[in-house]
Write a protein that holds these residues in place. Sequence first.
Motif, mmCIF file in Angstrom:
data_model
loop_
_atom_site.group_PDB
_atom_site.id
_atom_site.type_symbol
_atom_site.label_atom_id
_atom_site.label_comp_id
_atom_site.label_asym_id
_atom_site.label_seq_id
_atom_site.Cartn_x
_atom_site.Cartn_y
_atom_site.Cartn_z
ATOM 1 N N THR A 293 0.893 -1.278 -0.004
ATOM 2 C CA THR A 293 0.036 -0.033 -0.055
ATOM 3 C C THR A 293 0.782 1.344 -0.082
ATOM 4 O OG1 THR A 293 -0.060 -0.265 2.438
ATOM 5 C CG2 THR A 293 -1.983 -1.008 1.248
ATOM 6 N N ASP A 294 1.959 1.161 0.589
ATOM 7 C CA ASP A 294 3.003 2.460 0.299
ATOM 8 C C ASP A 294 4.305 1.797 0.176
ATOM 9 O OD1 ASP A 294 4.518 4.490 0.935
ATOM 10 O OD2 ASP A 294 3.325 4.999 2.944
ATOM 11 N N LYS A 295 4.799 2.032 -0.926
ATOM 12 C CA LYS A 295 5.772 1.366 -1.735
ATOM 13 C C LYS A 295 7.014 2.128 -0.970
ATOM 14 C CE LYS A 295 3.600 1.328 -6.045
ATOM 15 N NZ LYS A 295 3.539 2.011 -7.301
ATOM 16 N N SER A 296 6.729 3.416 -0.601
ATOM 17 C CA SER A 296 8.133 4.214 -0.026
ATOM 18 C C SER A 296 8.648 3.776 1.292
ATOM 19 C CB SER A 296 7.585 5.706 0.158
ATOM 20 O OG SER A 296 6.678 5.667 1.204
ATOM 21 N N LYS A 297 7.856 2.582 1.948
ATOM 22 C CA LYS A 297 8.172 2.369 3.165
ATOM 23 C C LYS A 297 8.901 0.983 2.903
ATOM 24 C CE LYS A 297 5.014 4.408 6.415
ATOM 25 N NZ LYS A 297 3.727 4.341 6.904
ATOM 26 N N VAL A 298 9.077 0.465 1.810
ATOM 27 C CA VAL A 298 9.622 -0.966 1.840
ATOM 28 C C VAL A 298 11.046 -0.681 1.400
ATOM 29 C CG1 VAL A 298 9.405 -2.927 0.572
ATOM 30 C CG2 VAL A 298 7.325 -1.933 1.122
ATOM 31 N N LYS A 299 11.871 -1.023 2.267
ATOM 32 C CA LYS A 299 13.332 -1.022 1.816
ATOM 33 C C LYS A 299 13.655 -2.135 1.150
ATOM 34 C CE LYS A 299 15.305 2.342 4.720
ATOM 35 N NZ LYS A 299 16.676 3.045 4.616
ATOM 36 N N LEU A 300 13.001 -3.257 1.173
ATOM 37 C CA LEU A 300 13.498 -4.507 0.361
ATOM 38 C C LEU A 300 12.481 -5.524 0.514
ATOM 39 C CD1 LEU A 300 15.989 -6.256 -1.176
ATOM 40 C CD2 LEU A 300 16.258 -7.088 1.264
ATOM 41 N N VAL A 301 12.226 -6.286 -0.751
ATOM 42 C CA VAL A 301 11.381 -7.335 -0.604
ATOM 43 C C VAL A 301 12.167 -8.388 -1.065
ATOM 44 C CG1 VAL A 301 9.543 -8.629 -1.857
ATOM 45 C CG2 VAL A 301 9.090 -6.215 -1.168
ATOM 46 N N PHE A 302 12.390 -9.500 -0.367
ATOM 47 C CA PHE A 302 13.329 -10.484 -0.891
ATOM 48 C C PHE A 302 12.515 -11.724 -1.080
ATOM 49 C CE2 PHE A 302 15.701 -14.511 0.445
ATOM 50 C CZ PHE A 302 16.943 -14.028 -0.373
ATOM 51 N N MET A 303 12.636 -12.360 -2.162
ATOM 52 C CA MET A 303 11.758 -13.582 -2.374
ATOM 53 C C MET A 303 12.793 -14.772 -2.850
ATOM 54 S SD MET A 303 9.100 -11.661 -4.927
ATOM 55 C CE MET A 303 10.222 -11.044 -5.865
ATOM 56 N N SER A 304 12.605 -15.888 -2.286
ATOM 57 C CA SER A 304 13.477 -17.066 -2.626
ATOM 58 C C SER A 304 12.787 -18.211 -2.654
ATOM 59 C CB SER A 304 14.790 -17.302 -1.735
ATOM 60 O OG SER A 304 14.268 -17.609 -0.379
ATOM 61 N N TYR A 305 13.406 -19.181 -3.406
ATOM 62 C CA TYR A 305 12.882 -20.731 -3.479
ATOM 63 C C TYR A 305 14.149 -21.489 -3.908
ATOM 64 C CZ TYR A 305 7.709 -19.964 -3.671
ATOM 65 O OH TYR A 305 6.323 -19.601 -3.571
ATOM 66 N N GLY A 306 13.753 -23.028 -3.541
ATOM 67 C CA GLY A 306 14.561 -24.011 -4.117
ATOM 68 C C GLY A 306 14.396 -23.911 -5.464
ATOM 69 N N SER A 307 15.402 -24.100 -6.279
ATOM 70 C CA SER A 307 15.369 -24.626 -7.771
ATOM 71 C C SER A 307 14.244 -25.590 -8.357
ATOM 72 C CB SER A 307 16.469 -24.674 -8.551
ATOM 73 O OG SER A 307 17.201 -25.785 -8.452
ATOM 74 N N ARG A 308 14.270 -26.411 -7.248
ATOM 75 C CA ARG A 308 13.288 -27.830 -7.506
ATOM 76 C C ARG A 308 11.664 -27.433 -7.000
ATOM 77 N NH1 ARG A 308 17.712 -32.385 -6.000
ATOM 78 N NH2 ARG A 308 18.617 -32.179 -8.123
#
Lengths: 358, 358
Positions: A293-308
Motif C-alpha cells: 500500500t505504501d511502496k516508499s516504506k519498503v526497503k527491500l522485498v526478498f523472495m527465494s525458492y529452491g530451484s526444484r
Amino acid sequence: MGQSVQFPDNSKPASSNVRGALYPRVTPDFRAVFQVKAPDAQKVQIKLGTTWDMVKDDKGMWSLTTDPLVPGFHYYFLIIDGVQVSDPASESFFGWQRMSSGIEIPETGVDFYTLKNVPHGDVRSKWYYSKVTESWRRCYVYCPPDYNNNLKKKYPVLYLQHGSGEDERSWSVQGKVDIIMDNLLAEGKALPMLIVMDQGYASKPEAVVSTSPSNPGANRQQGGPSTFEEVVIKDLIPFIDGNFRTFTNRENRAMAGLSMGGGQTFQITTRNLDKFAYIGLFSGGTIAPAELTDKSKVKLVFMSYGSREAGSANVKAAADALQQAGIKNATYISPLTAHEWQSWRRSLREYAQLLFKK
Amino acid sequence: MGQSVQFPDNSKPASSNVRGALYPRVTPDFRAVFQVKAPDAQKVQIKLGTTWDMVKDDKGMWSLTTDPLVPGFHYYFLIIDGVQVSDPASESFFGWQRMSSGIEIPETGVDFYTLKNVPHGDVRSKWYYSKVTESWRRCYVYCPPDYNNNLKKKYPVLYLQHGSGEDERSWSVQGKVDIIMDNLLAEGKALPMLIVMDQGYASKPEAVVSTSPSNPGANRQQGGPSTFEEVVIKDLIPFIDGNFRTFTNRENRAMAGLSMGGGQTFQITTRNLDKFAYIGLFSGGTIAPAELTDKSKVKLVFMSYGSREAGSANVKAAADALQQAGIKNATYISPLTAHEWQSWRRSLREYAQLLFKK
C-alpha cells in the motif's frame, strides 16, 4: 556394536546422530545407510522423501542404503509394521507436527553453517505473556557475539518464522541460525542484529484450539488480522523492545519466514508497514506491487525458492514487476534443492546480508 | 480425531504431548492412557517403568491404561513388534542415551515448577572451545530475571550436571530449571545466581571415543582427573567467568549433579576445594568427612535421594558424621519418588535455597 566393526563403504555416522550412534551413516557419495535390529517385525521401512523398504538378514537386522541425497537436513521416519515413528538413533526435531527424526547430509565446498573458530553469539529461550492468547508463550532470540560486550549498543531486529508443523525451535535447531549468523558476522558480511523466532501458532482463549498444522495465519486472509499477527504486533514486538537493546523504528525491523512463515510474513508486514521495512519470503510466494500500500516504506522485498520448487518459476517475473514499480528487491534461487531446510539456510544467508544496510 | 471424541475417564492430554496430540492422556487418578494405531503390528507395548502390553481392538487400535503413576516426569518408549522407539505424539527428551519419549504426570498441590506470572530469566545456549578436548562444546546457562536489567551486578554460579545417558539440555527441559528458579526468586527464597549446565561427557582427541553412557567420570576415580574434570576446571569455568558477570571466588561457586552428575560433582569439588564451596549430590552418593581434605573450605554439603531409592537409607548417617566433624550439611529425602526427575526437581528447589547465603 564394538570397535572392530568394519564399514567397507567408507561411510561415517551422520552428524545428526545421537552421541555414540553408529547408524544412520552417510557414504562419500551422500547415500544414507540405515540399520535397524527388528527380528520380530514383518516389514521395516524408511520414509525419507519417498518410502524405502529395508531388507532383513538372517539375524533380524534390517538394512537400507538410499540413493545419493541432496545436501542438507532431511526429516525422516522409521516405519515398523506400518507404524510411523522416529528413530531413537538420531536427534529428534519438531517438524511434521511431531518429533521427527532428521539426518544431516554434508554439502561439499561450503562451510557457512559449520561451527567455526569465530566469536559466537547465543540463543536465548524467553517466556513472554500474550494478552492476545491469554497464555505464556516461548520465543527464542539470537543475540550476536558483541551483544554482551557492548552494553550501550542497540540492535535492529529480524523476526524469523518457521514453516507449517514446526515451531519456535526450528530455526535454531534445523536452521542453524546462530552458526550462520556468527559466520556472516565474522566475515563482515552482515550487520549485527537480533533474530526473534516465535511459534507461528496462536489461538484466542475462546476459540476452538486448532490441532491442524495448516494454521489460518498461513493464508492471505482478507479481513482482520490473524491471531498470530495480533500476538506479534501487540505482544511480541513490545516484549522484545522492552527486554532487549533494540532500535524500535521501522527501518530497523525486518521479518521473514519459510513456507507458511512466508505467508505470515506477507500478511503481517504488508498490513503493518508502519512497523516493518524489510520483507523476506523463503519458499513462501511472491509479492506484487499492488499488494504494497505504501511502496516508499519498503526497503527491500526478498523472495527465494529452491530451484526444484514449482514456485521458483514465478520469482523473476515478480521481481521484474517490483523493479518496474520502483520497489527495491532481491531474489535467490537455491541450486538443486526443493522445499527443504537447505533452501532456507541458504536463503537466510543471502537475506541477512541485505538487511539494515542504509 | 475431531471435537466430538468423548473421554469418559475425564482424562486430559499430557502436558508433555506435542501440540494438538490427544494421546497420551492422564486420568484424574494419574493413570496414563495410551493409544496407538497399528493394524499390521503383532504386538505393541509401552515401556514405562515396567513393560505394559497394549490391547488391540478390531480396528487395529492398541490401547493401554496404566496403574496410577508417581507425579513428575517419566521417560517411556513404544515397543512395536519388539523394536523400542520413541512416540511421535510426545515430546522427545535426551535420556537413556537417545531421544526418548517423556510423559508429565501432574503433582497435586505443588506449583514450584509451574510457569507463573513472575519475572522470568532465560536459558542461553553457548558454544565454547575446549582446549582439553580440542573441540567446540555447548553448554546452557540460566540467567536470572534481573541479569539484563542490572548491568553492573555480579552473580554467583552453580554448575549443575545431568545423569548418565542425558546431556546439557536435560536440566532445562526435563528439570525445568528456569521455572523452578524464577519461582524461588519471585518468592524471595533463593538468591539470584547463574546456573551452568554442561554435557558431562568429554574425550581427549587421542582417546577412543566412548559410546557408553557409563562415563568413567562417574566413578570415584583414584589418580588423575577425568577428562570432564579437566574441561570444567580449565575450559568451562574460565569461559563462564570471562563471558558472564560472575563472582569468581570459591565462596560464590557451587556444583551439584544428579546420579552420575553427583559422582562427577563429588570428584570435581573434593579435588578442587580451592574453586568450590558448595557441594550437592542428588541421588549421587554421600560424602564422608575424611573425603574432604580441607573442611574449612566447605560451606555446605547437600545430599538428597528419593525415598524409594536404596541410597536414601545412607543419608542420615552420612549427615550425622559430617555434623560431628563440624561440616555444615543439609539433606533431603523426596517423598515417594525413586531415581527420577521429580526427586531432582525437588532437590534443586531445596539446594538452591541454601546457596550463597552468608
